[in-house]
Enzyme design. Structure first.
Site, PDB file in Angstrom:
ATOM      1  N   GLU A 154     103.446 -45.377   9.486  1.00 37.27           N
ATOM      2  CA  GLU A 154     103.623 -44.102   8.819  1.00 37.27           C
ATOM      3  C   GLU A 154     104.190 -43.030   8.946  1.00 37.27           C
ATOM      4  O   GLU A 154     104.784 -42.048   8.145  1.00 37.27           O
ATOM      5  CB  GLU A 154     102.114 -43.730   8.637  1.00 37.27           C
ATOM      6  CG  GLU A 154     101.412 -43.087  10.082  1.00 37.27           C
ATOM      7  CD  GLU A 154      99.969 -42.593   9.773  1.00 37.27           C
ATOM      8  OE1 GLU A 154      99.877 -41.879   8.683  1.00 37.27           O
ATOM      9  OE2 GLU A 154      98.991 -42.438  10.685  1.00 37.27           O
TER      10      GLU A 154
ATOM     11  N   GLU B  27      95.750 -49.896  14.941  1.00 40.38           N
ATOM     12  CA  GLU B  27      95.851 -48.254  14.856  1.00 40.38           C
ATOM     13  C   GLU B  27      97.412 -47.970  15.352  1.00 40.38           C
ATOM     14  O   GLU B  27      98.073 -47.405  14.620  1.00 40.38           O
ATOM     15  CB  GLU B  27      95.157 -47.520  15.774  1.00 40.38           C
ATOM     16  CG  GLU B  27      95.525 -45.925  15.957  1.00 40.38           C
ATOM     17  CD  GLU B  27      95.467 -45.553  14.519  1.00 40.38           C
ATOM     18  OE1 GLU B  27      94.825 -45.979  13.504  1.00 40.38           O
ATOM     19  OE2 GLU B  27      95.928 -44.064  14.685  1.00 40.38           O
TER      20      GLU B  27
ATOM     21  N   ASN C  85      86.434 -18.653  21.624  1.00 41.69           N
ATOM     22  CA  ASN C  85      86.919 -19.901  21.424  1.00 41.69           C
ATOM     23  C   ASN C  85      86.564 -20.972  22.223  1.00 41.69           C
ATOM     24  O   ASN C  85      86.717 -20.682  23.626  1.00 41.69           O
ATOM     25  CB  ASN C  85      88.509 -19.906  21.184  1.00 41.69           C
ATOM     26  CG  ASN C  85      89.190 -21.413  21.113  1.00 41.69           C
ATOM     27  OD1 ASN C  85      88.444 -22.296  20.592  1.00 41.69           O
ATOM     28  ND2 ASN C  85      90.186 -21.645  22.011  1.00 41.69           N
ATOM     29  N   GLY C  86      85.637 -21.970  22.063  1.00 46.73           N
ATOM     30  CA  GLY C  86      85.176 -23.117  22.961  1.00 46.73           C
ATOM     31  C   GLY C  86      83.736 -23.506  22.538  1.00 46.73           C
ATOM     32  O   GLY C  86      83.502 -23.173  21.353  1.00 46.73           O
TER      33      GLY C  86
ATOM     34  N   LYS D  40     100.414 -46.341  12.908  1.00 44.13           N
ATOM     35  CA  LYS D  40     101.240 -44.985  13.385  1.00 44.13           C
ATOM     36  C   LYS D  40     102.719 -45.335  13.278  1.00 44.13           C
ATOM     37  O   LYS D  40     103.386 -44.395  12.774  1.00 44.13           O
ATOM     38  CB  LYS D  40     100.741 -44.941  14.734  1.00 44.13           C
ATOM     39  CG  LYS D  40      99.408 -44.386  15.128  1.00 44.13           C
ATOM     40  CD  LYS D  40      99.497 -42.856  14.748  1.00 44.13           C
ATOM     41  CE  LYS D  40      98.372 -42.293  13.578  1.00 44.13           C
ATOM     42  NZ  LYS D  40      97.507 -42.889  12.929  1.00 44.13           N
TER      43      LYS D  40
ATOM     44  N   LYS E 245      97.733 -35.217   4.183  1.00 44.59           N
ATOM     45  CA  LYS E 245      96.630 -35.012   5.607  1.00 44.59           C
ATOM     46  C   LYS E 245      95.499 -35.669   5.120  1.00 44.59           C
ATOM     47  O   LYS E 245      94.661 -36.399   5.833  1.00 44.59           O
ATOM     48  CB  LYS E 245      96.536 -33.704   6.167  1.00 44.59           C
ATOM     49  CG  LYS E 245      95.576 -33.515   7.525  1.00 44.59           C
ATOM     50  CD  LYS E 245      96.179 -34.603   8.527  1.00 44.59           C
ATOM     51  CE  LYS E 245      95.164 -34.617   9.676  1.00 44.59           C
ATOM     52  NZ  LYS E 245      95.836 -35.717  10.909  1.00 44.59           N
TER      53      LYS E 245
ATOM     54  N   ARG F  75      94.953 -22.697  14.263  1.00 45.48           N
ATOM     55  CA  ARG F  75      94.025 -23.131  15.108  1.00 45.48           C
ATOM     56  C   ARG F  75      92.422 -23.035  14.598  1.00 45.48           C
ATOM     57  O   ARG F  75      91.482 -23.487  15.205  1.00 45.48           O
ATOM     58  CB  ARG F  75      94.051 -21.935  16.569  1.00 45.48           C
ATOM     59  CG  ARG F  75      94.764 -21.923  17.363  1.00 45.48           C
ATOM     60  CD  ARG F  75      95.027 -20.868  18.653  1.00 45.48           C
ATOM     61  NE  ARG F  75      93.745 -21.310  19.243  1.00 45.48           N
ATOM     62  CZ  ARG F  75      93.834 -22.063  20.188  1.00 45.48           C
ATOM     63  NH1 ARG F  75      95.050 -22.725  20.552  1.00 45.48           N
ATOM     64  NH2 ARG F  75      92.989 -22.530  21.214  1.00 45.48           N
TER      65      ARG F  75
ATOM     66  N   TRP G 189      87.124 -22.352  13.563  1.00 45.17           N
ATOM     67  CA  TRP G 189      87.250 -23.682  13.136  1.00 45.17           C
ATOM     68  C   TRP G 189      85.821 -24.084  13.706  1.00 45.17           C
ATOM     69  O   TRP G 189      85.399 -24.350  14.826  1.00 45.17           O
ATOM     70  CB  TRP G 189      88.170 -24.617  13.957  1.00 45.17           C
ATOM     71  CG  TRP G 189      88.203 -26.024  13.550  1.00 45.17           C
ATOM     72  CD1 TRP G 189      87.572 -27.121  14.263  1.00 45.17           C
ATOM     73  CD2 TRP G 189      89.014 -26.664  12.606  1.00 45.17           C
ATOM     74  NE1 TRP G 189      87.583 -28.197  13.593  1.00 45.17           N
ATOM     75  CE2 TRP G 189      88.566 -28.146  12.393  1.00 45.17           C
ATOM     76  CE3 TRP G 189      89.633 -26.274  11.366  1.00 45.17           C
ATOM     77  CZ2 TRP G 189      89.016 -29.225  11.391  1.00 45.17           C
ATOM     78  CZ3 TRP G 189      90.056 -27.019  10.690  1.00 45.17           C
ATOM     79  CH2 TRP G 189      89.706 -28.436  10.595  1.00 45.17           C
TER      80      TRP G 189
ATOM     81  N   HIS H 181      97.927 -69.571  12.773  1.00 50.42           N
ATOM     82  CA  HIS H 181      97.383 -69.902  11.571  1.00 50.42           C
ATOM     83  C   HIS H 181      98.488 -69.258  10.590  1.00 50.42           C
ATOM     84  O   HIS H 181      98.118 -69.045   9.384  1.00 50.42           O
ATOM     85  CB  HIS H 181      96.007 -69.236  11.382  1.00 50.42           C
ATOM     86  CG  HIS H 181      95.138 -69.735  12.457  1.00 50.42           C
ATOM     87  ND1 HIS H 181      94.478 -71.189  12.476  1.00 50.42           N
ATOM     88  CD2 HIS H 181      94.465 -69.363  13.452  1.00 50.42           C
ATOM     89  CE1 HIS H 181      93.855 -71.369  13.315  1.00 50.42           C
ATOM     90  NE2 HIS H 181      93.695 -70.392  14.082  1.00 50.42           N
TER      91      HIS H 181
ATOM     92  N   CYS I 263      89.437 -22.516  17.773  1.00 50.60           N
ATOM     93  CA  CYS I 263      89.472 -21.346  17.183  1.00 50.60           C
ATOM     94  C   CYS I 263      90.619 -20.484  17.717  1.00 50.60           C
ATOM     95  O   CYS I 263      91.139 -20.944  18.908  1.00 50.60           O
ATOM     96  CB  CYS I 263      88.282 -20.512  17.246  1.00 50.60           C
ATOM     97  SG  CYS I 263      86.848 -21.444  16.798  1.00 50.60           S
TER      98      CYS I 263
HETATM   99  C1  AGP Z   1      96.180 -41.756   9.722  1.00 48.53           C
HETATM  100  O1  AGP Z   1      97.193 -41.336  10.521  1.00 48.53           O
HETATM  101  C2  AGP Z   1      96.230 -41.380   8.198  1.00 48.53           C
HETATM  102  N1  AGP Z   1      96.758 -39.951   8.173  1.00 48.53           N
HETATM  103  C3  AGP Z   1      95.127 -41.798   7.226  1.00 48.53           C
HETATM  104  O2  AGP Z   1      95.162 -43.293   7.509  1.00 48.53           O
HETATM  105  C4  AGP Z   1      94.022 -41.169   7.752  1.00 48.53           C
HETATM  106  O3  AGP Z   1      93.331 -41.706   8.922  1.00 48.53           O
HETATM  107  C5  AGP Z   1      92.951 -41.748   6.444  1.00 48.53           C
HETATM  108  O4  AGP Z   1      93.496 -40.999   5.174  1.00 48.53           O
HETATM  109  C6  AGP Z   1      91.597 -41.030   6.696  1.00 48.53           C
HETATM  110  O5  AGP Z   1      91.371 -39.693   6.562  1.00 48.53           O
HETATM  111  P1  AGP Z   1      89.999 -39.119   7.029  1.00 48.53           P
HETATM  112  O6  AGP Z   1      89.727 -39.500   8.439  1.00 48.53           O
HETATM  113  O7  AGP Z   1      90.223 -37.666   6.991  1.00 48.53           O
HETATM  114  O8  AGP Z   1      88.943 -39.540   6.132  1.00 48.53           O
END
Ligand code: AGP
Length: 609
Positions: free
Chosen positions: A488, A481, A101-102, A485, A604, A28, A75, A504, A2
């Protein structure tokens, strides 16, 4: 995470200055906001749920009397984002207010004690115990100053806090204290400020006094006084002149939010380890009772679920089914029943694909459980039990700190399930719990010792056309993962699959210099993975390994390697092993001239199906 702010102004109303400062701290936290000021021996408070601009529109945050006040942008971690849970919180007498905050870890027992002594609580927050504690100390020792009362109260708090406290009885002072959560003082002309972060007051003054961990500071227009919380000893501290531009300051000096958030992971992991036992136990009970458990998510959150499926199996001997949310209804929609448990994992708690799957499962009476970073999100409202992972807002589009926090919570759930099912001894439980607790320090070491090397790797491979990301066992989740990264944010096409699959088909892609990244903890898959490294090497691949620091055998086979401190149990290995992959993707994006915070075509939170 926060944002707190406070100010004392010589000839000005505090409220408008607090409002503007909170806007600068909005990154924040932004699910509720509030301000409190003192004027003519009275305390005034305005607060509500909603973003700062929304609340200002309805409540006018500038319209509070007095030249001294505090503010908070929230938050939520404990208590949904509602007016009653917004900060600042006041005591029974309505004379004292606190912004925090905490996470107060021992708030439940403190609250019970204070209620037994007649204190009446209004909110569901952990924060409210702080202001009643201060009131209680002053009730028992009326001669104490606010500073002394805050000092005595802070010593009773476990967990993390950065607090700002005001009292109508001492209208010329703000008392702040911090443990783990950040706190800085701004020294202005005829004004003094306290805040979670420098950006809050940087446009007003570039003179800052950094408050260290375990310190209390009393500020007034006469100056500031710092004391150690432990023994009250006075502390002297020099003023620092901040040379950041305001834009940089919001990122605390980091060039991008993504890098700041990668670096925040040790703190986030410590906060995630402060989850309320009650919710972990309750959720593990529902998982234990189910005939089958589906782990549903998208993107990075799905990779956390994939890693969790290895944890649940290896620790609790529980088969769980990680399913990509957009496929769930087609793949399992008809097989879900009242005996099924759905653990939906979503940082935002608003991902449409995930929520659609949850709704379909709800219609078939399945038990819905949620793991999210956003309290008050749709997922928290449709879940029978949910856990807030307490990572703080993640501004970068790419999930980094929220991924490792998700894994940490899922590991705690797997441990509780294992205990409940009698699959691990108390010694094993204690050993793994201790290893989990040490992970924040291990992540800190990786970032500190390997970041420069990873940046060089990005320079070396910046023009590579593609990469393989390979792992075995739980490291398959880490490989997926790392690949996501890189794709994307650096826009590099990459392929991830279990290393055993190479022969395979995919190995046909390999030619001289083809970069293959192997995630290779020294777990049960280590020996077989060496075989996979050899098969790639034999075809001319460039071997890049994420390897334990004492693994000389794999280092000898590698063209490049990044070292991870040894001794992390395999079920926890994705948390440290993903850090180099996050940094590699970040620096590859920077080397290739892209903005890691705003990757093209992405949002996001994907709230469309
Ligand atoms: C992850 O880097 C991406 N921004 C995206 O794959 C994200 O993880 C996915 O859209 C799921 O989002 P969520 O965790 O908010 O459900």
């Amino acid at each position: 995470m926060c944002g707190i702010f406070g100010c004392i102004l010589k000839d000005q109303n505090a409220a408008p200055v607090i409002h503007t400062a909170l806007k600068r701290l909005e990154y924040r936290g932004y699910d509720s906001v509030g301000e409190a000021t003192v004027h003519d021996g009275k305390l005034y408070i305005k607060k509500d749920q909603g973003k700062i601009d929304e609340v200002h529109l309805t409540r006018n945050l500038d319209d509070l009397p007095g030249n001294l006040g505090i503010g908070h942008t929230r938050w939520a971690t404990h208590g949904a984002p509602l007016e009653v849970n917004a900060h600042p919180h006041s005591d029974c007498s309505g004379q004292i207010a606190v912004a925090h905050n905490g996470i107060v870890e021992n708030f439940a027992e403190l609250k019970a004690e204070l209620e037994n002594r007649g204190h009446v609580f209004r909110s569901k927050t952990d924060t409210e115990v702080i202001v009643h504690l201060i009131e209680d100390v002053l009730k028992n020792n009326p001669a104490l100053s606010l500073t002394e009362a805050v000092l005595e109260s802070a010593r009773k708090l476990d967990g993390s806090y950065s607090i700002a406290v005001i009292s109508a009885k001492e209208p010329d002072k703000i008392v702040c204290a911090r443990k783990e959560s950040p706190l800085v003082i701004g020294i202005g002309e005829n004004a003094i400020y306290c805040a979670s972060d420098i950006p809050a007051f940087l446009p007003l003054t570039n003179k800052a006094v950094i408050v260290d961990d375990g310190e209390l500071v009393a500020i007034s227009l006469k100056g500031w006084e710092i004391r150690k919380i432990s023994d009250g000893a006075p502390v002297t501290r020099e003023i620092k002149v901040i040379d950041w531009a305001p834009e940089m300051a919001v990122k605390q000096g980091y060039p991008h939010f993504m890098l700041k958030e990668i670096h925040e992971q040790p703190t986030c992991l410590r906060n995630t380890l402060r989850l309320q036992e009650h919710y972990l136990d309750l959720m593990s009970t529902f998982l234990d009772r189910a005939r089958e458990v589906f782990l549903i998510a998208c993107g990075t959150s799905y990779h956390a679920c994939l890693g969790a499926s290895y944890m649940f199996s290896k620790l609790a001997f529980l088969a769980t089914y990680p399913v990509i949310a957009s496929e769930f209804i087609e793949q399992h929609g008809k097989s879900v029943s009242v005996d099924s448990a759905i653990l939906a994992v979503s940082q935002s708690g608003e991902t449409a694909d995930t929520l659609a799957s949850v709704n379909a499962a709800r219609q078939r009476a399945a038990t819905i459980l949620g793991l999210t970073n956003v309290i008050g999100s749709t997922l928290t409202r449709v879940s029978r039990v949910y856990i807030g992972q307490q990572s703080g807002p993640e501004i970068g589009v790419a999930a980094t700190k929220t991924f490792t926090s998700q894994l940490s919570v899922l590991a705690e759930l797997a441990l509780r399930l294992a205990k409940k099912r009698g699959k691990v001894s108390q010694d094993e439980m204690d050993y793994l719990a201790d290893k989990l607790k040490r992970l924040p320090d291990i992540v800190e070491t990786i970032i500190r010792t390997q970041e420069a090397k990873i940046r060089e790797l990005a320079k070396k491979y910046k023009d590579a056309k593609t990469f393989f990301f390979l792992g075995r066992g739980i490291s398959t989740a880490t490989a997926y993962e790392g690949r996501l990264k890189l794709m994307e944010i650096a826009y590099v096409p990459a392929i991830a699959f279990p290393a055993g699959e190479s022969k395979h088909g995919p190995i046909s892609l390999v030619e001289q210099g083809f970069p293959v990244i192997f995630i290779c903890p020294k777990d049960e898959t280590h020996k077989t993975l060496i075989g996979n490294i050899m098969e790639m090497k034999a075809r001319g691949a460039s071997i890049i390994t994420i390897v334990e620091e004492d693994d000389e055998e794999v280092k000898r086979l590698s063209d490049d390697y990044v070292e991870i401190p040894k001794g992390v149990p395999d079920v926890l290995s994705p948390i440290p092993f993903v850090i180099p992959l996050q940094l590699f993707a970040y620096y590859m994006a920077v080397e290739r001239g892209h903005n890691p915070d705003m990757p093209r075509n992405l949002a996001k939170s994907v709230t469309v199906k």
